[in-house]
Design a protein around this motif. Structure first.
Motif, PDB file in Angstrom:
ATOM      1  N   GLU A  23     -36.202 -50.638 -66.369  1.00  0.00           N
ATOM      2  CA  GLU A  23     -36.423 -49.480 -67.237  1.00  0.00           C
ATOM      3  C   GLU A  23     -37.898 -49.342 -67.587  1.00  0.00           C
ATOM      4  OE1 GLU A  23     -33.823 -50.000 -70.591  1.00  0.00           O
ATOM      5  OE2 GLU A  23     -32.023 -49.660 -69.389  1.00  0.00           O
ATOM      6  N   LYS A  24     -38.580 -50.466 -67.859  1.00  0.00           N
ATOM      7  CA  LYS A  24     -40.014 -50.419 -68.139  1.00  0.00           C
ATOM      8  C   LYS A  24     -40.778 -49.906 -66.924  1.00  0.00           C
ATOM      9  CE  LYS A  24     -40.250 -54.117 -71.575  1.00  0.00           C
ATOM     10  NZ  LYS A  24     -40.799 -55.457 -71.864  1.00  0.00           N
ATOM     11  N   GLN A  25     -40.375 -50.378 -65.753  1.00  0.00           N
ATOM     12  CA  GLN A  25     -41.008 -49.918 -64.523  1.00  0.00           C
ATOM     13  C   GLN A  25     -40.794 -48.412 -64.356  1.00  0.00           C
ATOM     14  OE1 GLN A  25     -39.186 -51.278 -60.894  1.00  0.00           O
ATOM     15  NE2 GLN A  25     -41.066 -51.012 -59.720  1.00  0.00           N
ATOM     16  N   ASP A  30     -42.602 -42.762 -64.412  1.00  0.00           N
ATOM     17  CA  ASP A  30     -42.519 -41.396 -64.933  1.00  0.00           C
ATOM     18  C   ASP A  30     -43.840 -40.924 -65.530  1.00  0.00           C
ATOM     19  OD1 ASP A  30     -39.881 -41.300 -64.169  1.00  0.00           O
ATOM     20  OD2 ASP A  30     -39.079 -41.751 -66.165  1.00  0.00           O
ATOM     21  N   LYS A  31     -44.629 -41.863 -66.018  1.00  0.00           N
ATOM     22  CA  LYS A  31     -45.941 -41.536 -66.575  1.00  0.00           C
ATOM     23  C   LYS A  31     -46.864 -40.970 -65.487  1.00  0.00           C
ATOM     24  CE  LYS A  31     -49.813 -44.135 -68.473  1.00  0.00           C
ATOM     25  NZ  LYS A  31     -50.185 -45.454 -68.987  1.00  0.00           N
ATOM     26  N   TYR A  32     -46.795 -41.550 -64.306  1.00  0.00           N
ATOM     27  CA  TYR A  32     -47.670 -41.116 -63.217  1.00  0.00           C
ATOM     28  C   TYR A  32     -47.051 -40.041 -62.332  1.00  0.00           C
ATOM     29  CZ  TYR A  32     -50.764 -44.908 -64.431  1.00  0.00           C
ATOM     30  OH  TYR A  32     -51.620 -45.731 -65.111  1.00  0.00           O
ATOM     31  N   PHE A  33     -45.729 -40.028 -62.260  1.00  0.00           N
ATOM     32  CA  PHE A  33     -45.028 -39.072 -61.409  1.00  0.00           C
ATOM     33  C   PHE A  33     -43.947 -38.362 -62.214  1.00  0.00           C
ATOM     34  CE2 PHE A  33     -46.381 -42.692 -58.820  1.00  0.00           C
ATOM     35  CZ  PHE A  33     -47.245 -42.062 -57.940  1.00  0.00           C
ATOM     36  N   PRO A  34     -44.342 -37.451 -63.088  1.00  0.00           N
ATOM     37  CA  PRO A  34     -43.343 -36.757 -63.916  1.00  0.00           C
ATOM     38  C   PRO A  34     -42.432 -35.873 -63.063  1.00  0.00           C
ATOM     39  CG  PRO A  34     -45.497 -35.746 -64.195  1.00  0.00           C
ATOM     40  CD  PRO A  34     -45.688 -36.963 -63.328  1.00  0.00           C
ATOM     41  N   VAL A  35     -41.276 -35.567 -63.646  1.00  0.00           N
ATOM     42  CA  VAL A  35     -40.305 -34.740 -62.929  1.00  0.00           C
ATOM     43  C   VAL A  35     -40.860 -33.335 -62.729  1.00  0.00           C
ATOM     44  CG1 VAL A  35     -37.988 -33.766 -63.015  1.00  0.00           C
ATOM     45  CG2 VAL A  35     -38.385 -36.096 -63.801  1.00  0.00           C
ATOM     46  N   ASP A  52     -56.047 -41.932 -56.893  1.00  0.00           N
ATOM     47  CA  ASP A  52     -54.687 -41.805 -56.377  1.00  0.00           C
ATOM     48  C   ASP A  52     -53.689 -42.269 -57.427  1.00  0.00           C
ATOM     49  OD1 ASP A  52     -52.501 -41.492 -54.757  1.00  0.00           O
ATOM     50  OD2 ASP A  52     -52.888 -43.282 -53.546  1.00  0.00           O
ATOM     51  N   LYS A  53     -52.659 -41.473 -57.653  1.00  0.00           N
ATOM     52  CA  LYS A  53     -51.649 -41.806 -58.669  1.00  0.00           C
ATOM     53  C   LYS A  53     -50.895 -43.080 -58.323  1.00  0.00           C
ATOM     54  CE  LYS A  53     -50.708 -37.146 -60.330  1.00  0.00           C
ATOM     55  NZ  LYS A  53     -49.650 -36.147 -60.510  1.00  0.00           N
ATOM     56  N   MET A  54     -50.591 -43.271 -57.062  1.00  0.00           N
ATOM     57  CA  MET A  54     -49.838 -44.456 -56.652  1.00  0.00           C
ATOM     58  C   MET A  54     -50.647 -45.726 -56.910  1.00  0.00           C
ATOM     59  SD  MET A  54     -47.043 -45.790 -55.668  1.00  0.00           S
ATOM     60  CE  MET A  54     -45.999 -44.562 -54.969  1.00  0.00           C
ATOM     61  N   VAL A  55     -51.919 -45.670 -56.633  1.00  0.00           N
ATOM     62  CA  VAL A  55     -52.782 -46.821 -56.882  1.00  0.00           C
ATOM     63  C   VAL A  55     -52.821 -47.114 -58.381  1.00  0.00           C
ATOM     64  CG1 VAL A  55     -55.160 -47.670 -56.752  1.00  0.00           C
ATOM     65  CG2 VAL A  55     -54.155 -46.478 -54.806  1.00  0.00           C
ATOM     66  N   SER A  56     -52.954 -46.073 -59.188  1.00  0.00           N
ATOM     67  CA  SER A  56     -52.971 -46.255 -60.648  1.00  0.00           C
ATOM     68  C   SER A  56     -51.659 -46.846 -61.133  1.00  0.00           C
ATOM     69  CB  SER A  56     -53.210 -44.915 -61.345  1.00  0.00           C
ATOM     70  OG  SER A  56     -54.437 -44.369 -60.972  1.00  0.00           O
ATOM     71  N   GLU A  59     -51.499 -50.496 -60.115  1.00  0.00           N
ATOM     72  CA  GLU A  59     -52.441 -51.270 -60.935  1.00  0.00           C
ATOM     73  C   GLU A  59     -51.863 -51.541 -62.317  1.00  0.00           C
ATOM     74  OE1 GLU A  59     -56.058 -49.018 -61.002  1.00  0.00           O
ATOM     75  OE2 GLU A  59     -56.772 -49.876 -59.113  1.00  0.00           O
ATOM     76  N   GLU A  60     -51.241 -50.528 -62.916  1.00  0.00           N
ATOM     77  CA  GLU A  60     -50.657 -50.719 -64.255  1.00  0.00           C
ATOM     78  C   GLU A  60     -49.497 -51.707 -64.207  1.00  0.00           C
ATOM     79  OE1 GLU A  60     -48.859 -48.317 -68.086  1.00  0.00           O
ATOM     80  OE2 GLU A  60     -50.029 -47.216 -66.596  1.00  0.00           O
ATOM     81  N   LEU A  61     -48.696 -51.658 -63.148  1.00  0.00           N
ATOM     82  CA  LEU A  61     -47.614 -52.639 -63.011  1.00  0.00           C
ATOM     83  C   LEU A  61     -48.169 -54.057 -62.959  1.00  0.00           C
ATOM     84  CD1 LEU A  61     -45.042 -51.129 -60.465  1.00  0.00           C
ATOM     85  CD2 LEU A  61     -44.774 -51.422 -62.931  1.00  0.00           C
ATOM     86  N   GLU A  62     -49.252 -54.229 -62.232  1.00  0.00           N
ATOM     87  CA  GLU A  62     -49.873 -55.555 -62.127  1.00  0.00           C
ATOM     88  C   GLU A  62     -50.512 -55.973 -63.449  1.00  0.00           C
ATOM     89  OE1 GLU A  62     -49.866 -57.920 -59.724  1.00  0.00           O
ATOM     90  OE2 GLU A  62     -48.454 -56.638 -58.662  1.00  0.00           O
ATOM     91  N   GLU A  63     -51.225 -55.056 -64.095  1.00  0.00           N
ATOM     92  CA  GLU A  63     -51.921 -55.378 -65.345  1.00  0.00           C
ATOM     93  C   GLU A  63     -50.951 -55.745 -66.465  1.00  0.00           C
ATOM     94  OE1 GLU A  63     -54.345 -51.989 -66.197  1.00  0.00           O
ATOM     95  OE2 GLU A  63     -55.746 -52.409 -64.561  1.00  0.00           O
TER      96      GLU A  63
END
Length: 155
Positions: A23-25, A30-35, A52-56, A59-63
């Motif tokens: 759910e956190k993921q 959703d923050k980077y790829f809204p509906v 690039d949104k995917m890179v961001s 990166e946030e998942l890793e951070e």
């Protein structure tokens, strides 16, 4: 059977932890790829390139550490499931040798560990018991799981 009930409780906790991380993921995704898509007027002559949104997202998942926690949670769920399968094989062998089929074991396996889970009515029909007896056995199983595991970790 006590260890078996503990393993079931461990699996339920591990699955809930995995769902929480997923759910956190999803929230970060959703923050980077809204509906809904918002179009911005852009000019092709400016030559500016945004990040690039995917890179961001990655990166946030890793951070935040969610990527590593997800990996560990998946490994934990798989490990517990493998332990339960081995325990089921052992319990099945004990039942076959002793000739004493455990109704509790049959209800647990149909309720939690078959390819699909069955309702109590379906379990009663499959095992040729009354629904009241299956409800009683199921309640005993749930009580044992709660008494033997949940109360010990909450104290």
């Amino acid at each position: 059977m006590d260890n078996y009930y503990r393993q079931i409780a461990d699996l339920q906790c591990a699955v809930e932890r995995l769902r929480t991380l997923q759910e956190k993921q999803g929230t970060i995704f959703d923050k980077y790829f809204p509906v809904t898509v918002r179009y911005k007027p852009s000019s092709s002559t400016t030559g500016s390139v945004g990040k690039d949104k995917m890179v961001s997202y990655l990166e946030e998942l890793e951070e935040t550490g969610i990527a590593k926690e997800l990996e560990e949670a998946i490994k934990n769920v798989n490990t517990i499931q493998n332990r339960l399968r081995r325990m089921e094989v052992i319990l099945q062998g004990v039942e076959d040798i002793s000739g004493n089929d455990s109704l509790e074991y049959k209800v647990i396996s149909l309720k939690y560990f078959e390819e699909r889970t069955y309702t109590l009515q379906q379990i009663a029909d499959r095992l040729h018991y009354s629904i009241d007896r299956i409800k009683q056995v199921s309640a005993d199983i749930e009580r044992k799981i709660k008494e033997n595991y949940y109360t010990k970790i909450t104290q």
